[in-house]
Motif scaffolding. Structure first.
Motif, mmCIF file in Angstrom:
data_model
loop_
_atom_site.group_PDB
_atom_site.id
_atom_site.type_symbol
_atom_site.label_atom_id
_atom_site.label_comp_id
_atom_site.label_asym_id
_atom_site.label_seq_id
_atom_site.Cartn_x
_atom_site.Cartn_y
_atom_site.Cartn_z
ATOM 1 N N THR A 16 25.274 -59.376 133.184
ATOM 2 C CA THR A 16 25.946 -59.511 131.890
ATOM 3 C C THR A 16 25.211 -60.440 130.928
ATOM 4 O O THR A 16 25.701 -60.680 129.838
ATOM 5 N N LEU A 17 24.065 -60.972 131.335
ATOM 6 C CA LEU A 17 23.315 -61.814 130.419
ATOM 7 C C LEU A 17 21.826 -61.559 130.566
ATOM 8 O O LEU A 17 21.370 -61.092 131.595
ATOM 9 N N ARG A 18 21.114 -61.836 129.504
ATOM 10 C CA ARG A 18 19.657 -61.710 129.506
ATOM 11 C C ARG A 18 19.038 -63.093 129.613
ATOM 12 O O ARG A 18 19.595 -64.069 129.109
ATOM 13 N N LEU A 19 17.882 -63.150 130.248
ATOM 14 C CA LEU A 19 17.190 -64.426 130.402
ATOM 15 C C LEU A 19 16.700 -64.940 129.058
ATOM 16 O O LEU A 19 16.021 -64.236 128.321
ATOM 17 N N LYS A 20 17.078 -66.177 128.773
ATOM 18 C CA LYS A 20 16.611 -66.868 127.571
ATOM 19 C C LYS A 20 16.120 -68.248 128.005
ATOM 20 O O LYS A 20 16.240 -68.625 129.160
ATOM 21 N N ASP A 21 15.600 -69.001 127.079
ATOM 22 C CA ASP A 21 15.041 -70.312 127.416
ATOM 23 C C ASP A 21 16.059 -71.268 128.025
ATOM 24 O O ASP A 21 15.698 -72.158 128.772
ATOM 25 N N TYR A 22 17.317 -71.104 127.722
ATOM 26 C CA TYR A 22 18.319 -72.089 128.119
ATOM 27 C C TYR A 22 19.220 -71.659 129.284
ATOM 28 O O TYR A 22 20.079 -72.421 129.697
ATOM 29 N N ASN A 23 19.047 -70.454 129.849
ATOM 30 C CA ASN A 23 20.002 -70.014 130.868
ATOM 31 C C ASN A 23 19.349 -69.521 132.173
ATOM 32 O O ASN A 23 19.917 -68.709 132.883
ATOM 33 N N PHE A 24 18.168 -70.000 132.487
ATOM 34 C CA PHE A 24 17.446 -69.519 133.662
ATOM 35 C C PHE A 24 18.245 -69.677 134.954
ATOM 36 O O PHE A 24 18.306 -68.757 135.768
ATOM 37 N N LEU A 25 18.856 -70.835 135.161
ATOM 38 C CA LEU A 25 19.575 -71.060 136.416
ATOM 39 C C LEU A 25 20.742 -70.097 136.588
ATOM 40 O O LEU A 25 20.939 -69.540 137.675
ATOM 41 N N LYS A 26 21.510 -69.855 135.538
ATOM 42 C CA LYS A 26 22.618 -68.895 135.601
ATOM 43 C C LYS A 26 22.102 -67.478 135.830
ATOM 44 O O LYS A 26 22.629 -66.726 136.655
ATOM 45 N N TRP A 27 21.072 -67.101 135.079
ATOM 46 C CA TRP A 27 20.483 -65.765 135.194
ATOM 47 C C TRP A 27 19.949 -65.525 136.610
ATOM 48 O O TRP A 27 20.215 -64.492 137.212
ATOM 49 N N ARG A 28 19.208 -66.499 137.128
ATOM 50 C CA ARG A 28 18.635 -66.357 138.470
ATOM 51 C C ARG A 28 19.737 -66.255 139.523
ATOM 52 O O ARG A 28 19.656 -65.433 140.436
ATOM 53 N N TYR A 29 20.773 -67.052 139.399
ATOM 54 C CA TYR A 29 21.882 -67.012 140.351
ATOM 55 C C TYR A 29 22.534 -65.629 140.364
ATOM 56 O O TYR A 29 22.789 -65.068 141.428
ATOM 57 N N LYS A 30 22.799 -65.087 139.186
ATOM 58 C CA LYS A 30 23.406 -63.749 139.101
ATOM 59 C C LYS A 30 22.494 -62.694 139.709
ATOM 60 O O LYS A 30 22.931 -61.840 140.483
ATOM 61 N N LEU A 31 21.228 -62.730 139.338
ATOM 62 C CA LEU A 31 20.292 -61.730 139.833
ATOM 63 C C LEU A 31 20.124 -61.828 141.347
ATOM 64 O O LEU A 31 20.126 -60.804 142.039
ATOM 65 N N GLU A 32 19.946 -63.036 141.872
ATOM 66 C CA GLU A 32 19.788 -63.201 143.314
ATOM 67 C C GLU A 32 21.024 -62.724 144.070
ATOM 68 O O GLU A 32 20.897 -62.117 145.127
ATOM 69 N N SER A 33 22.199 -62.964 143.530
ATOM 70 C CA SER A 33 23.431 -62.499 144.171
ATOM 71 C C SER A 33 23.457 -60.977 144.265
ATOM 72 O O SER A 33 23.804 -60.410 145.304
ATOM 73 N N ILE A 34 23.090 -60.317 143.190
ATOM 74 C CA ILE A 34 23.050 -58.855 143.177
ATOM 75 C C ILE A 34 22.002 -58.343 144.159
ATOM 76 O O ILE A 34 22.264 -57.458 144.971
ATOM 77 N N LEU A 35 20.814 -58.905 144.083
ATOM 78 C CA LEU A 35 19.720 -58.441 144.938
ATOM 79 C C LEU A 35 20.016 -58.661 146.416
ATOM 80 O O LEU A 35 19.720 -57.796 147.253
ATOM 81 N N GLU A 36 20.588 -59.805 146.746
ATOM 82 C CA GLU A 36 20.952 -60.069 148.143
ATOM 83 C C GLU A 36 22.056 -59.128 148.604
ATOM 84 O O GLU A 36 22.035 -58.641 149.730
ATOM 85 N N GLY A 37 23.004 -58.840 147.728
ATOM 86 C CA GLY A 37 24.097 -57.947 148.066
ATOM 87 C C GLY A 37 23.646 -56.534 148.369
ATOM 88 O O GLY A 37 24.263 -55.827 149.160
ATOM 89 N N TYR A 38 22.552 -56.109 147.757
ATOM 90 C CA TYR A 38 22.023 -54.768 147.979
ATOM 91 C C TYR A 38 20.766 -54.780 148.854
ATOM 92 O O TYR A 38 20.061 -53.778 148.944
ATOM 93 N N ASP A 39 20.475 -55.913 149.471
ATOM 94 C CA ASP A 39 19.331 -56.065 150.376
ATOM 95 C C ASP A 39 18.021 -55.686 149.685
ATOM 96 O O ASP A 39 17.180 -54.987 150.252
ATOM 97 N N LEU A 40 17.846 -56.151 148.461
ATOM 98 C CA LEU A 40 16.656 -55.847 147.680
ATOM 99 C C LEU A 40 15.829 -57.079 147.340
ATOM 100 O O LEU A 40 14.791 -56.964 146.695
ATOM 101 N N VAL A 41 16.274 -58.229 147.761
ATOM 102 C CA VAL A 41 15.609 -59.470 147.382
ATOM 103 C C VAL A 41 14.177 -59.543 147.921
ATOM 104 O O VAL A 41 13.324 -60.215 147.345
ATOM 105 N N GLY A 42 13.871 -58.812 148.973
ATOM 106 C CA GLY A 42 12.533 -58.822 149.552
ATOM 107 C C GLY A 42 11.443 -58.381 148.607
ATOM 108 O O GLY A 42 10.302 -58.842 148.685
#
Length: 128
Positions: A16-42
């Motif tokens: 629900t958000l795009r990476l910008k200069d000020y939100n990397f930690l939130k963006w990374r957390y969301k993306l990692e959660s999705i990727l781990e949930g679908y076993d794609l983080v590798g």
């Protein structure tokens, strides 16, 4: 979800958000959660490595025929790279231009924004 049947549209609906200069930690957390949930983080952390590109005929010769596994891995990796790019702001895209794999792009973004995030945290602590 098998990487070969990956549907990027479904994954994009969860971000629900795009990476910008000020939100990397939130963006990374969301993306990692999705990727781990679908076993794609590798594909992003480098633990899923590409299979051999060419078939081995015998102990001495390698054929020029590209393996099916390599084609599937490359297709999945390019789809995930496209997914990653779709979650970036216009400013952030410049840091992944030239990346050939999702892993390369992930490393470029982490190198760029992790330092910015740490500097921002230290700055905010100082202001407090």
């Amino acid at each position: 979800m098998a990487a070969s049947s990956l549907k990027i549209e479904g994954l994009l609906g969860m971000v629900t958000l795009r990476l910008k200069d000020y939100n990397f930690l939130k963006w990374r957390y969301k993306l990692e959660s999705i990727l781990e949930g679908y076993d794609l983080v590798g594909h992003f952390d480098g633990s899923t490595i590409a299979p051999p590109k060419f078939s081995i005929l015998d102990e001495e010769a390698v054929t020029s025929k590209v393996t099916t596994l390599d084609k599937e891995w490359l297709r999945a990796n390019k789809a995930l790279l496209s997914f990653l790019i779709a979650t970036l702001s216009d400013d952030a895209i410049e840091y992944v231009i030239g990346s050939k794999t999702a892993h390369d792009a992930w490393l470029s973004l982490s190198d760029r924004y992790a330092t910015v995030s740490r500097a921002r945290i230290n700055h905010l602590k100082t202001e407090l």
